[in-house]
Design a protein around this motif. Structure first.
Motif, PDB file in Angstrom:
ATOM      1  N   ASN A 207       0.816  -1.218   0.000  1.00 50.28           N
ATOM      2  CA  ASN A 207       0.000   0.000   0.000  1.00 50.28           C
ATOM      3  C   ASN A 207       0.845   1.261   0.000  1.00 50.28           C
ATOM      4  N   GLY A 208       2.066   1.161  -0.540  1.00 50.42           N
ATOM      5  CA  GLY A 208       2.854   2.356  -0.776  1.00 50.42           C
ATOM      6  C   GLY A 208       3.908   2.688   0.249  1.00 50.42           C
ATOM      7  N   TYR A 209       3.977   1.972   1.365  1.00 52.57           N
ATOM      8  CA  TYR A 209       4.919   2.326   2.438  1.00 52.57           C
ATOM      9  C   TYR A 209       6.301   1.743   2.122  1.00 52.57           C
ATOM     10  N   PHE A 210       6.962   2.347   1.153  1.00 50.30           N
ATOM     11  CA  PHE A 210       8.220   1.847   0.617  1.00 50.30           C
ATOM     12  C   PHE A 210       9.319   1.811   1.669  1.00 50.30           C
ATOM     13  N   TYR A 211       9.389   2.814   2.521  1.00 48.66           N
ATOM     14  CA  TYR A 211      10.490   2.927   3.475  1.00 48.66           C
ATOM     15  C   TYR A 211      10.149   2.358   4.862  1.00 48.66           C
ATOM     16  N   PRO A 247       2.881   6.780   2.662  1.00 46.90           N
ATOM     17  CA  PRO A 247       2.906   6.022   1.409  1.00 46.90           C
ATOM     18  C   PRO A 247       3.521   6.861   0.286  1.00 46.90           C
ATOM     19  N   TYR A 248       4.144   6.161  -0.665  1.00 46.82           N
ATOM     20  CA  TYR A 248       4.787   6.812  -1.801  1.00 46.82           C
ATOM     21  C   TYR A 248       4.154   6.320  -3.101  1.00 46.82           C
ATOM     22  N   SER A 249       4.056   7.240  -4.052  1.00 49.44           N
ATOM     23  CA  SER A 249       3.549   6.895  -5.389  1.00 49.44           C
ATOM     24  C   SER A 249       4.666   7.057  -6.415  1.00 49.44           C
ATOM     25  N   ILE A 250       4.446   6.482  -7.601  1.00 52.14           N
ATOM     26  CA  ILE A 250       5.455   6.492  -8.668  1.00 52.14           C
ATOM     27  C   ILE A 250       5.279   7.745  -9.520  1.00 52.14           C
ATOM     28  N   LYS A 251       6.326   8.539  -9.634  1.00 53.16           N
ATOM     29  CA  LYS A 251       6.289   9.770 -10.419  1.00 53.16           C
ATOM     30  C   LYS A 251       6.691   9.504 -11.876  1.00 53.16           C
ATOM     31  N   GLU A 252       7.943   9.087 -12.093  1.00 57.46           N
ATOM     32  CA  GLU A 252       8.441   8.795 -13.435  1.00 57.46           C
ATOM     33  C   GLU A 252       9.018   7.378 -13.476  1.00 57.46           C
ATOM     34  N   ILE A 253       8.865   6.726 -14.637  1.00 62.90           N
ATOM     35  CA  ILE A 253       9.448   5.397 -14.847  1.00 62.90           C
ATOM     36  C   ILE A 253      10.448   5.515 -15.989  1.00 62.90           C
TER      37      ILE A 253
END
Length: 771
Positions: A207-211, A247-253
């Protein structure tokens, strides 16, 4: 009597010397440490749960470990002492001493350290009031450590409390608490608490909690409530960093498909190709952009989740096009916001490679030979990670003994295989989203086998199908189109007639065959899970020939359905191979296999074609009988036969093998094999052609067990992990071709009889385990 006594005394003297030599080099005041003894609750008659295993676990955690021993003999210490103190910096004594092991002394034992380690382990298992005390006992020049563990009662969980719902993170934790590993009434177990932290961490990662990290969670345990019960409270630590709590979302791929450190700065400066959600930095256009739709599961603007992360990495690794794969998640503005940039660095494998191999073969049917093979591999053929393998091989075999001694055969094989890392299905685009790359495989091969001046066989094969893994354990292979064409050739008509006259069975073996059909194969295995006590493997297959084509191909003047004047082979063939590997101890495995096969020929075919029949005997089968010579049924191949290969429509086989470690990479095995093959209908022969048939070859269910062959033996294996070399010696104890009542021949076993050894001992050399 003296001949027996003297060797026995010598062996006994060697054992006594080996035992004494372990202490003879000790200095005054030194004592050899022989190991630890664990006593659990010695003053109580009640045993704790799983006391034997707990005792073994406690013993394994004591330090130091005593000198290694085999059959009670500390062989490595004996070697060390035998070498003595070297007088030179190099030489045999130095080498021998390095192969040995210095004595482990009682002075190396740290009782307080071990007491703390053992108590900590017992607490982690729920014995929260445990006490461990250690002492030493010395007798002669040897000593041991004795640890007494008073465990007390084992605590259970009374109540579990999760964090209050105060925000997005706690909402996710509470929404998934139904999957908790903590259960009321279960024993306190530290490993379960650790795994529960990992479970919660995984839910948050999805759910986005990358760290976030499992270390940010704490399990508070209250053991003061009485009645050997504890309350467990799950909390997020107050000292957890802010980056781990959002939570973190994806900006650029950003994808770099042709990445190397040398070109790093150049690639970053160039203008990317924008394709869907991807920025592709590849001025050489190494791969088609649409390839990454199947490899990268992330989309711009979505929350990070671990599943997409793992599946993307697995696909990029398993596609077989890259030698290095790396995914980098970088926060924007040094954690001040909640966005990540994803950079994917891919270093392709070389486009072309050439491999060359030489192999030697030694078979149970007395053939030895060699093969040379060269393979050209072309990767990324159409810029979609496709792979083309073209190989050429040639080899020879010669029979070194037996009725056909000196007979040679030569073979030449050419094969081409094209692999597409995706499903190619007409009028349909299947979407596979698991971690494994589905494959479409088209192959074409030709093989020429020559038996010198007697005959040769030309075989063409073409296949088109699919291979895909459902998960780590299950794999499917389906070939909707499989075409085989086998054509024999003879130097002249007289050679053909003389061969058939000498061995009428060759007529069915060397007939022209046209097989058009489909096949499916399913494999299940959990052998990669080393922590399991019991591992299993299953392979099941079904193959059909001529089923669909038989509906459309008209009959010829002989009443057979033919294509290009070749009768169409029609059959159904099924096979199942089930294996079980039970670990009795770490170095003792009991392996078992059950192999069943059944074939049904119809239409043009009264039985399975020879190239699809089942065979018995050989190094991976029933090892007490030469390859392909057993059966069918109670039939026995005449010793004068020039062609011994015997096939059948039905197969039953059982194998059992006890595998154990001897020393280092050398392993031993004791085994027993049982089984046979049968024809669905007995071969009654054809007197007009001189074929007398094969009496007893037909299958009858009530007679099957009575017609089983049984063999047993022993083997050695050199298991170096990357390869296994195997030598087995086996002998029959039941011969199905003997008259009823005389088939068990175990009472005839005589290792001292040269004639018996010559007629019964079968030596098998193999690469890899038999099953």
């Amino acid at each position: 009597m003296k001949k027996l006594t003297r060797p026995s005394l010598f062996i006994l003297a060697c054992l006594v010397w080996a035992g004494c030599s372990t202490t003879k080099s000790l200095k005054p005041g030194q004592f050899l440490y022989t190991g630890a003894e664990i006593n659990i609750n010695p003053d109580s008659s009640a045993k704790i749960d799983n006391q034997k295993q707990v005792k073994e676990d406690l013993e394994s955690k004591t330090r130091p470990r005593p000198n290694k021993s085999f059959l009670g003999i500390k062989y490595k210490l004996a070697i060390y002492n035998l070498a003595g103190e070297p007088t030179k910096p190099k030489g045999f004594k130095n080498w021998l001493r390095r192969k040995g092991e210095p004595p482990v002394l009682m002075s190396d034992v740290k009782l307080k350290y071990n007491n703390d380690v053992l108590k900590s382990y017992l607490i982690s298992e729920g014995y929260l009031q445990s006490v461990v005390t250690g002492d030493t006992v010395i007798k002669g020049k040897k000593g041991k450590a004795i640890y007494t563990a008073n465990t007390g009662a084992r605590y259970k969980i009374n109540k579990i409390t999760f964090p209050k719902d105060t925000g997005n993170m706690t909402r996710i934790i509470n929404a998934n608490k139904g999957k908790t590993l903590l259960k009321v009434g279960d024993y306190y177990d530290l490993d379960t608490y650790k795994n529960e932290r990992i479970r919660i961490d995984n839910d948050l990662k999805e759910n986005g909690y990358f760290y976030f990290s499992p270390d940010y969670l704490i399990m508070q345990v209250d053991s003061t409530i009485g009645k050997e019960l504890v309350n467990v409270t799950v909390k997020v630590k107050d000292i957890a960093p802010d980056a781990g709590l959002k939570p973190y979302s994806i900006k650029e791929i950003n994808i770099f498909p042709n990445y190397s450190l040398r070109r790093d700065s150049t690639l970053r400066r160039m203008k990317p190709l924008e394709y869907n959600d991807f920025n592709i930095y590849d001025d050489k256009k190494t791969f088609k952009p649409r390839l990454f739709d199947r490899l990268v599961f992330f989309q711009k603007g979505e929350l990070y989740n671990r599943k997409d992360h793992n599946q993307s990495l697995n696909r990029m690794v398993n596609i077989g096009a890259f030698q290095d794969v790396r995914a980098e998640f970088l926060p924007l503005d040094s954690f001040k916001n909640n966005e990540l940039n994803l950079n994917i660095y891919l270093t392709p494998l070389k486009k072309n490679s050439l491999t060359f191999s030489v192999t030697g073969t030694s078979k149970s049917n007395n053939f030895v030979g060699s093969e040379v093979k060269i393979t050209q591999t072309t990767r990324n053929l159409f810029r979609g990670a496709e792979q083309l393998d073209v190989s050429l091989s040639g080899g020879f075999e010669s029979q070194i003994k037996g009725t056909s001694q000196g007979k040679n055969s030569y073979s030449f094989t050419a094969e081409g295989k094209l692999t597409f890392p995706r499903f190619i299905v007409p009028f349909y685009k299947p979407n596979s989203t698991n971690a494994f790359i589905p494959k479409t495989i088209a192959s074409l091969s030709y093989q020429l086998l020559s038996r010198g001046s007697e005959y040769n066989l030309s075989a063409f094969k073409a296949e088109f199908g699919y291979n895909f893994k459902e998960n780590l354990h299950k794999e499917h292979t389906f070939n909707p189109i499989s075409i085989n064409f086998v054509k024999p050739g003879f130097p002249n008509d007289s050679t053909e007639k003389s061969l058939y006259a000498a061995n009428p069975l060759l007529r069915t073996t060397l007939e022209r065959q046209f097989i058009i059909g489909s096949n499916y194969n399913f494999t299940y295995t959990n052998q990669m899970e080393d922590n399991r006590r019991n591992n299993s493997y299953f392979n099941g297959s079904i193959e059909t020939g001529g089923n669909v084509w038989g509906l459309f191909v008209p009959k010829d003047e002989k009443g057979q359905r033919s294509i290009f004047n070749v009768p169409l082979t029609q059959f159904v063939r099924v096979e199942a191979d089930l294996r079980d590997y039970y670990k009795i101890t770490k170095n003792l495995i009991w392996a078992n296999r059950l192999n069943l096969g059944y074939g049904y020929g119809y239409g043009n075919s009264s039985s399975l074609p020879f190239v699809r029949q089942f065979f018995a005997g050989g190094s991976n089968d029933i090892r007490a009988f030469p390859a392909r010579t057993l059966g069918p049924g109670t039939y026995k191949v005449p010793t004068t036969a020039t062609f011994a290969d015997q096939g059948g429509d039905i197969k039953m086989m059982l194998n059992t093998e006890l595998r154990f470690k001897l020393v280092s990479i050398l392993y031993g095995a004791l085994f027993a094999d049982a089984g046979n093959i049968w024809l669905r209908k007995e071969d009654k022969g054809d007197p007009a052609t001189g074929n007398l048939g094969r009496p007893g070859s037909g299958f009858k269910f009530k007679n099957a067990l009575n017609e089983m062959a049984v063999g047993t033996g022993a083997g050695l294996r050199v298991d170096a992990t990357i390869f296994v070399i195997r030598l087995d010696v086996a002998f029959p104890i039941r011969k199905p071709y003997l008259p009823e009542g005389q088939r068990w021949v175990i009472d005839q076993v005589s290792f001292g009889d040269k004639g018996w050894r010559k007629d019964n001992l079968i030596y098998n050399i193999g690469i890899g385990y038999p099953f």
